[in-house]
Design an enzyme around this catalytic site. Structure first.
Site: not given
Length: 207
Positions: A127, A165
């Site tokens: 990701s 993230k």
């Protein structure tokens, strides 16, 4: 006797298994076996120092240097290393560095570390690629907030899972953004809470 032989001899003298050395270094058993076989290309000074620290010998001993005289053209080693915990899944309600959350340690020279309380997380999945490759170890400085656009380690799913993230803010809304466009953003809401545990400083990879 080459460096691999000296690593193996020091390990056996301490009564340590390959797995024990691997866990203390935050590496795989296969990696330690490769070190001991002598199948090593450009072994980094930091890695030699970490091995020496775990095996309770000097870096000079592992290298086979004559310790009675100072080697020439050799980069000096730091006198000590810092043991940084590597975290796995986070047990709900426990401090993040509780023993049950640890999967090992990595050893770093204090000369290369930022200030503050530090932990490592291992990136899992793609990701955050290409910024952070899958499997790399990400150094995190614990802090409750990061600047807009910075990468953070964030606890989600009821504080049981740590994810990496990029934190983006638009007005009152906070998004956890992947760098890989194949993945969807995570929107922080009352139903999807999240808690920042630290700022990503850098990553390293084992070959």
């Amino acid at each position: 006797m080459n460096i691999g032989d000296r690593i193996k001899k020091a390990r056996l003298q301490r009564g340590m298994t390959l797995i024990e050395v691997a866990e203390k270094l935050g590496k795989t058993e296969a990696t330690i076996q490769r070190y001991e076989s002598g199948n090593i290309k450009n072994l980094k000074n930091d890695t030699i120092e970490e091995l020496a620290n775990v095996l309770n010998v000097s870096p000079a001993h592992l290298m086979g240097w004559d310790t009675t005289s100072k080697p020439t053209n050799i980069i000096a080693f730091s006198p000590a290393t810092v043991k940084i915990p590597v975290l796995g899944k986070i047990a709900c309600g426990d401090p993040i560095t509780a023993e049950e959350n640890l999967i090992g340690y990595r050893y770093e020279s204090p000369d290369n570390l930022p200030s503050g309380k530090l932990i490592y997380l291992q990136a899992k999945g793609d990701s955050m690629e290409p910024t952070i490759p899958n499997g790399s170890y990400v150094l995190i400085r614990e802090q409750p907030e990061v600047e807009n656009g910075e990468i953070a380690a964030v606890l989600v799913n009821g504080d049981t899972e740590a994810t990496l993230k990029r934190v983006k803010r638009q007005g009152e809304t906070v998004f956890l953004m992947p760098d890989n466009s194949k993945h969807e953003p995570y929107v922080i809401t009352a139903d999807n809470p999240a808690r920042i545990i630290g700022k990503a400083i850098r990553f390293t990879q084992d070959l």
